[in-house]
Design a protein around this motif. Sequence first.
Motif, PDB file in Angstrom:
ATOM      1  N   GLY A  32       0.910  -1.187   0.070  1.00 26.12           N
ATOM      2  CA  GLY A  32      -0.077   0.088   0.123  1.00 26.12           C
ATOM      3  C   GLY A  32       0.727   1.224  -0.128  1.00 26.12           C
ATOM      4  N   HIS A  33       1.968   1.223   0.768  1.00 26.39           N
ATOM      5  CA  HIS A  33       2.671   2.355   0.748  1.00 26.39           C
ATOM      6  C   HIS A  33       3.454   2.371  -0.574  1.00 26.39           C
ATOM      7  CE1 HIS A  33       3.090   1.440   5.186  1.00 26.39           C
ATOM      8  NE2 HIS A  33       2.600   2.559   5.280  1.00 26.39           N
ATOM      9  N   ALA A  34       3.759   1.385  -1.305  1.00 26.74           N
ATOM     10  CA  ALA A  34       4.639   1.302  -2.472  1.00 26.74           C
ATOM     11  C   ALA A  34       3.580   2.033  -3.442  1.00 26.74           C
ATOM     12  CB  ALA A  34       4.777  -0.129  -2.915  1.00 26.74           C
ATOM     13  N   ARG A  35       2.253   1.609  -3.348  1.00 29.62           N
ATOM     14  CA  ARG A  35       1.224   2.310  -4.442  1.00 29.62           C
ATOM     15  C   ARG A  35       1.369   3.876  -4.334  1.00 29.62           C
ATOM     16  NH1 ARG A  35      -4.615   2.246  -6.621  1.00 29.62           N
ATOM     17  NH2 ARG A  35      -4.285   2.708  -8.639  1.00 29.62           N
ATOM     18  N   ALA A  36       1.221   4.371  -3.243  1.00 28.49           N
ATOM     19  CA  ALA A  36       1.359   5.817  -3.037  1.00 28.49           C
ATOM     20  C   ALA A  36       2.492   6.413  -3.411  1.00 28.49           C
ATOM     21  CB  ALA A  36       0.937   6.206  -1.368  1.00 28.49           C
ATOM     22  N   ALA A  37       3.661   5.718  -3.138  1.00 26.10           N
ATOM     23  CA  ALA A  37       4.962   6.131  -3.481  1.00 26.10           C
ATOM     24  C   ALA A  37       5.320   6.417  -4.876  1.00 26.10           C
ATOM     25  CB  ALA A  37       6.104   5.414  -3.033  1.00 26.10           C
ATOM     26  N   VAL A  38       4.645   5.259  -5.579  1.00 29.19           N
ATOM     27  CA  VAL A  38       4.891   5.252  -7.229  1.00 29.19           C
ATOM     28  C   VAL A  38       3.985   6.070  -7.838  1.00 29.19           C
ATOM     29  CG1 VAL A  38       4.612   3.544  -9.305  1.00 29.19           C
ATOM     30  CG2 VAL A  38       5.551   2.744  -7.142  1.00 29.19           C
ATOM     31  N   VAL A  39       2.769   6.150  -7.313  1.00 27.02           N
ATOM     32  CA  VAL A  39       1.754   7.143  -7.870  1.00 27.02           C
ATOM     33  C   VAL A  39       2.471   8.706  -7.978  1.00 27.02           C
ATOM     34  CG1 VAL A  39      -0.427   8.568  -7.289  1.00 27.02           C
ATOM     35  CG2 VAL A  39      -0.160   6.061  -7.667  1.00 27.02           C
ATOM     36  N   PHE A  40       2.835   9.000  -6.816  1.00 26.47           N
ATOM     37  CA  PHE A  40       3.552  10.308  -6.757  1.00 26.47           C
ATOM     38  C   PHE A  40       4.764  10.775  -7.125  1.00 26.47           C
ATOM     39  CE2 PHE A  40       0.041  10.191  -3.696  1.00 26.47           C
ATOM     40  CZ  PHE A  40      -0.869  11.492  -4.050  1.00 26.47           C
ATOM     41  N   ASP A  41       5.556   9.690  -7.224  1.00 29.49           N
ATOM     42  CA  ASP A  41       6.729   9.614  -7.868  1.00 29.49           C
ATOM     43  C   ASP A  41       6.597   9.901  -9.426  1.00 29.49           C
ATOM     44  OD1 ASP A  41       9.819   9.231  -8.110  1.00 29.49           O
ATOM     45  OD2 ASP A  41       9.076   7.391  -9.299  1.00 29.49           O
ATOM     46  N   VAL A  42       5.719   9.166 -10.022  1.00 27.00           N
ATOM     47  CA  VAL A  42       5.286   9.302 -11.461  1.00 27.00           C
ATOM     48  C   VAL A  42       4.807  10.740 -11.796  1.00 27.00           C
ATOM     49  CG1 VAL A  42       3.882   8.729 -13.228  1.00 27.00           C
ATOM     50  CG2 VAL A  42       4.920   6.935 -11.912  1.00 27.00           C
ATOM     51  N   ILE A  43       3.781  11.212 -10.886  1.00 29.25           N
ATOM     52  CA  ILE A  43       3.364  12.675 -10.911  1.00 29.25           C
ATOM     53  C   ILE A  43       4.600  13.708 -10.971  1.00 29.25           C
ATOM     54  CG2 ILE A  43       1.840  14.391  -9.915  1.00 29.25           C
ATOM     55  CD1 ILE A  43      -0.090  12.163  -9.130  1.00 29.25           C
TER      56      ILE A  43
ATOM     57  N   GLY B 199       9.353   5.368 -14.536  1.00 31.74           N
ATOM     58  CA  GLY B 199      10.274   4.636 -13.449  1.00 31.74           C
ATOM     59  C   GLY B 199      10.625   3.507 -14.126  1.00 31.74           C
ATOM     60  N   LEU B 200      10.477   3.113 -15.377  1.00 31.79           N
ATOM     61  CA  LEU B 200      10.708   1.792 -16.030  1.00 31.79           C
ATOM     62  C   LEU B 200      11.811   1.783 -17.029  1.00 31.79           C
ATOM     63  CD1 LEU B 200       6.768   0.860 -17.007  1.00 31.79           C
ATOM     64  CD2 LEU B 200       8.286   0.163 -14.785  1.00 31.79           C
ATOM     65  N   PHE B 201      12.247   0.649 -17.254  1.00 28.77           N
ATOM     66  CA  PHE B 201      13.390   0.244 -18.343  1.00 28.77           C
ATOM     67  C   PHE B 201      14.729   1.299 -17.896  1.00 28.77           C
ATOM     68  CE2 PHE B 201       9.432   1.429 -21.152  1.00 28.77           C
ATOM     69  CZ  PHE B 201       8.854   0.136 -20.805  1.00 28.77           C
ATOM     70  N   ARG B 202      14.957   1.097 -16.608  1.00 29.53           N
ATOM     71  CA  ARG B 202      16.017   1.585 -15.886  1.00 29.53           C
ATOM     72  C   ARG B 202      17.425   1.119 -16.137  1.00 29.53           C
ATOM     73  NH1 ARG B 202      12.562   1.441 -11.629  1.00 29.53           N
ATOM     74  NH2 ARG B 202      14.086   0.319 -10.423  1.00 29.53           N
TER      75      ARG B 202
END
Length: 482
Positions: A28-39, A408-411
Amino acid sequence: KEEFVPLEEGKVKMYVCGVTVYDRCHIGHARAAVVFDVIYRFLRHLGYQVTYVQNYTDVDDKIIKRAQQEGVSSQVIAERYIREHAQDMEALGMEDPTHQPKATENIPQIVALVQKLVDKGFAYLVDGDVYFSVEKFGPYGKLSGRDLEEMKAGARVEVDERKKNPLDFALWKASKPGEPEWESPWGKGRPGWHIECSAMSQRYLGETFDIHGGGKDLIFPHHENEIAQSEAASDKPFVRYWVHNGFVNIHQEKMSKSLGNILPIRDLLEDYHPEALRLFLLSNHYRSPVDFSPQHMVEASAGLDRFYTALLGIEEFLSPQGKVPSPNAAGLKGTAKELFEKVSAARDGFSEAMKDDFNTARALGYLHDLARTLNRVLADKGFRKDPAAAAILKEGEVCLGTAGEILGLFRVKPAEYFAHQRQRFLRAKGMEEEQVLGLIARREAARKGKNWALADEIRREASALGIALEDGPGGTTWRPAG
């Protein structure tokens, strides 16, 4: 939906509620972190100068309880899980926020804000505690759409008979023996949960800023309370745009400790590539729930494989080409024309989808479509001879690369990715790579001896182990089947 117009042209100020550091981070923490990282990444891609603040709650009842259970200080617990959080975020490929303040580093700002609320009559004292009076703030409930009278019954509030209203919330708590404490005008104590975010956002972003984010569960009471105390203190609008991400369900059930279905990030990364986890979490619109299951992760992993297969194929095709010119749409036909149009559609569609409330699900649809087409045409010998092939493939590579920087893909390099996947597969199977190389050597010997039946039998033997053998110009290679 409404058009995004920042307070200051060309600049975006964004605050996102971070974690309370008393335990390991979960999906759940990962989802919030990924969402706002992408934004964060996408806003910068659009050319905005973004100030991104994500806090740590490092003083809290849960931290104190954990510290008492382990017989250590609250600071020891907080610092341990701050380190673990940082390691998890690095593994998931997060960009560092501009500022990552801790509540305990902002006590003077918190005390000053509480004092301002007391002075203005929005807060009252009870035995060293300071409470915010919700009835003094007329618009209370405007974010969650709740009615004040209806909320009095059954709301998520602290039970305390000393409060004037059951919805009133603590701004400052008098310290109990053994708890962390700081000096204040009301005696020794510590901040309440809600006040820290108002104090830290004001310190780094000002009294009004552009975007405030967090999980859907924070709308009430946390964000509702932030609005009340911030606007009561400043007499200004607090936030222009609120962004809340949906929950992660586990096999269509809500994730909770009572159900025993909490999935720590660290454990998930033992089983899945971090980019596969990101891809899965971005597969639904950020406001929608997303359902975790092994099958969904298998699908995300297979999708990631397709992307890296396309990138590897392009890299191998282009490596002997030298400088590649830009493609010219005029005169293209057949497969070359189809691929050129697919790349253009993916580039434009991705951008439009991301501008439409950060719709990563739709954006990824264009990318998946492009990857499938790339893999198909790369296997087409006729297309590989087309004079326009290199230029169009380069455009496809750039399209995926740009999208990857935002998502944040293909890094990593494709070869590195597939080597990582092979090693992960071997560890899971308890195998050594020499076993697989032995199969390949036996099969090559059978093929040289034109013993095609034996060669096919060895391929089936490998397939039964979950191994796909692939014949190419440089010989036979292998990958996990999937």
